[in-house]
Design a protein around this motif. Structure first.
Motif, short mmCIF file in Angstrom:
data_model
loop_
_atom_site.label_atom_id
_atom_site.label_comp_id
_atom_site.label_asym_id
_atom_site.label_seq_id
_atom_site.Cartn_x
_atom_site.Cartn_y
_atom_site.Cartn_z
N GLN A 254 -18.23 -2.18 -14.29
CA GLN A 254 -17.93 -0.87 -14.85
C GLN A 254 -16.61 -0.31 -14.31
N LEU A 255 -16.39 -0.44 -13.01
CA LEU A 255 -15.17 0.04 -12.38
C LEU A 255 -14.47 -1.14 -11.72
N GLY A 256 -13.17 -1.05 -11.60
CA GLY A 256 -12.42 -2.12 -10.96
C GLY A 256 -10.96 -1.73 -10.80
N THR A 257 -10.24 -2.50 -9.99
CA THR A 257 -8.83 -2.20 -9.72
C THR A 257 -8.16 -3.43 -9.14
N THR A 258 -6.90 -3.62 -9.45
CA THR A 258 -6.14 -4.72 -8.84
C THR A 258 -5.60 -4.31 -7.47
N PHE A 259 -4.84 -3.23 -7.43
CA PHE A 259 -4.15 -2.84 -6.20
C PHE A 259 -4.94 -1.87 -5.34
N GLY A 260 -5.95 -1.22 -5.88
CA GLY A 260 -6.65 -0.17 -5.16
C GLY A 260 -7.28 -0.65 -3.86
N GLY A 261 -7.10 0.16 -2.80
CA GLY A 261 -7.70 -0.17 -1.52
C GLY A 261 -7.11 -1.39 -0.85
N ASN A 262 -5.85 -1.71 -1.16
CA ASN A 262 -5.24 -2.89 -0.54
C ASN A 262 -5.03 -2.66 0.96
N HIS A 263 -4.73 -3.71 1.67
CA HIS A 263 -4.67 -3.66 3.13
C HIS A 263 -3.66 -2.63 3.64
N LEU A 264 -2.47 -2.61 3.03
CA LEU A 264 -1.45 -1.66 3.48
C LEU A 264 -1.88 -0.22 3.21
N ALA A 265 -2.46 0.03 2.04
CA ALA A 265 -2.90 1.39 1.71
C ALA A 265 -3.98 1.84 2.69
N CYS A 266 -4.91 0.97 2.99
CA CYS A 266 -5.98 1.33 3.94
C CYS A 266 -5.43 1.59 5.34
N ALA A 267 -4.48 0.76 5.76
CA ALA A 267 -3.87 0.99 7.07
C ALA A 267 -3.19 2.35 7.12
N ALA A 268 -2.50 2.71 6.04
CA ALA A 268 -1.85 4.02 5.97
C ALA A 268 -2.88 5.14 6.01
N ALA A 269 -3.95 5.01 5.25
CA ALA A 269 -4.97 6.05 5.19
C ALA A 269 -5.70 6.20 6.52
N LEU A 270 -5.95 5.10 7.21
CA LEU A 270 -6.59 5.17 8.53
C LEU A 270 -5.66 5.83 9.55
#
Length: 382
Positions: A260-276
Motif C-alpha cells: 500500500q505504501l512505499g518509497t525509493t529514497f525515503g528513510g535512507n541512511h544519510l537522511a536518518c543520520a541527519a534526523a538523529l
C-alpha cells in the motif's frame, strides 16, 4: 538549458551559514529569521550535525528499503520517546507533500471513504492529493481538482460538525497553526470538538505538523497545546535540518498492508543520520524550550511596541512561528529588511511578515532583529 522560472528571487546568493546567520558570495552577513522556510531547526552548519552526516557518508549513504536499516528503527524509537508518541508507527519519506499524500491515502485505505475536510487558507503541499486539500485555486491544476475536498472556516466548529455528521468524511486534515495562511491558530475548543466528532463518525484526524511541528511552537507538536491526540501526524521541514526528509506518525490501531505504501529514497541512511543528529541537538541544547522562551520574548516585545501601532495591526503565533500583520504590503518591510538591514524573514498573503528562524535563536539575536525591524518601520510613512 536554463532553470524553469517558478520563483521570484531576491538578488542574493547564499553560500555559507552558521547558527542563525548566513553569508552571500560577496561576504555580506545576514541574520536569518526565515530558517530556509522553517527547515533549519538546529541552526546552519551545526558541528554535531556535520560530524554525524559525514560519518554516515563515510560508511554508506544509501541502500534499498528491501533490507533492514537499523537507523530507521533508532529514529522511530527516539522520535517516539521525545515527542510523546512512543506507541505510534513511523513511515519515512522525502517531503511534506509526500507525508500528506501518504496520510490521506492511508486514511482512505482504512475507512474506504473519499471525502476530506480541510480549512480555508490551508496549505498542505503541491502534489496530487496534497494540493487538492490546499485552499488555493491558483495552484490546483484541473487534473488535481477531483471534488474530494470541502473547505471550511477555521475554528467554526458547528460548520465542521455538520459536515462530519453526514458520516461520509474520510479524513480531516488540519494545521494547528496555519503557516502560508498567515499564522492562524486553531483554538482548543475547536480542536477538541473536531477530535471528538472524528471519533464519533469514524473519520480519521490528520494533523499536518510539517511547518508548525518539530519544536517550532515551543512544544514538540503544535497540537500538543490543544490537548488532542490525532490518528496520523505528518512531519517534514525541521526533521533533518535541510536534508530532504518527511515522515508519517501512525496510531497503533492502523495495521500495515504490504504494497500500500512505499518509497525509493525515503528513510535512507544519510537522511536518518541527519534526523538523529537533529534529535541529539534538540535534547542537548533544549531547543524546544528555547523556541518557547525566545518566541514569547519576540511576541511580547512586538505587542509592547507603542511607536508603530499604526503599522503593526496584529501579532499571532506560538514559539518561533510568528505572524506580524501590517497595515502596509509586507514587501515594503521585507525588501528593506533584506537589502538594507541584511535580515531574512518570510511572508504570507500580502500583509503578513512571517518569522520562522532556527530554534537556536538567542534572545540577543531576537533583539537584533527587533532593532532592525524598528529601524525599517521608522522609514515608513502612513
Amino acid at each position: 538549458m536554463k532553470l524553469f522560472d517558478v520563483y521570484p528571487l531576491f538578488d542574493v546568493n547564499i553560500v555559507r551559514g552558521k547558527g542563525c546567520r548566513v553569508w552571500d558570495d560577496r561576504g555580506q552577513e545576514y541574520l536569518d529569521l526565515y530558517g530556509g522556510h522553517a527547515v533549519i531547526s538546529i541552526g546552519h552548519a551545526h558541528p554535531h550535525y556535520i560530524e554525524k552526516v559525514t560519518e554516515q557518508l563515510n560508511r554508506i549513504g544509501f541502500y534499498s528499503n528491501s533490507v533492514i536499516n537499523r537507523l530507521q528503527e533508532e529514529l522511530a524509537e527516539r522520535l517516539g520517546r521525545i515527542s510523546g508518541y512512543d506507541d505510534y508507527q513511523l513511515f519515512l519519506i522525502n517531503s511534506g507533500a509526500e507525508a500528506n499524500e501518504n496520510a490521506l491515502k492511508l486514511a482512505s485505505f482504512t475507512n474506504g471513504r473519499t471525502r476530506v475536510l480541510s480549512a480555508q487558507k490551508a496549505f498542505h503541499g503541491r502534489t496530487s492529493l496534497a494540493v487538492e486539500v490546499t485552499n488555493n485555486p491558483k495552484i490546483i491544476a484541473p487534473i488535481n481538482d477531483n471534488g474530494h475536498v470541502t473547505y471550511l472556516p477555521l475554528n467554526d466548529l458547528p460548520a465542521w460538525e455538520q459536515e462530519l455528521s453526514k458520516g461520509d468524511v474520510c479524513a480531516v486534515i488540519l494545521e494547528c497553526i496555519q503557516g502560508v495562511g498567515g499564522i492562524q491558530l486553531v483554538t482548543p475548543e475547536f480542536a477538541q470538538g473536531i477530535a471528538a466528532a472524528c471519533k464519533k463518525y469514524g473519520t480519521i484526524l490528520i494533523c499536518d505538523e510539517i511547518q508548525c511541528g518539530y519544536g517550532r511552537s515551543g512544544k514538540f507538536f503544535a497540537h500538543q497545546w490543544l490537548d488532542i491526540r490525532p490518528d496520523i501526524i505528518t512531519v517534514a521541514k525541521g526533521i533533518a535540518n535541510g536534508f530532504p526528509m518527511g515522515g508519517v506518525l501512525i496510531a497503533p490501531e492502523f495495521k500495515p498492508v504490504y504494497g500500500q505504501l512505499g518509497t525509493t529514497f525515503g528513510g535512507n541512511h544519510l537522511a536518518c543520520a541527519a534526523a538523529l543528529a537533529v534529535l541529539d541537538v534538540f535534547e542537548e541544547e533544549n531547543l524546544v524550550e528555547n523556541a518557547r522562551i525566545v518566541g514569547e520574548h519576540i511576541i511580547s516585545s512586538l505587542r509592547n511596541n507603542e511607536a508603530h501601532k499604526n503599522i503593526i495591526t496584529d501579532i499571532r503565533g506560538r514559539g518561533l512561528m510568528i505572524g506580524i500583520d501590517l497595515s502596509v504590503p509586507h514587501k515594503d518591510v521585507r525588501v528593506p529588511l533584506i537589502y538594507d538591514k541584511h535580515c531574512f524573514t518570510g511572508c504570507a498573503g500580502t500583509n503578513v511578515l512571517r518569522l520562522l528562524p532556527p530554534l537556536c535563536l538567542s534572545k540577543a539575536e531576537a533583539d537584533e532583529f527587533l532593532e532592525k525591524f524598528d529601524e525599517v518601520l521608522n522609514e515608513i510613512t502612513i
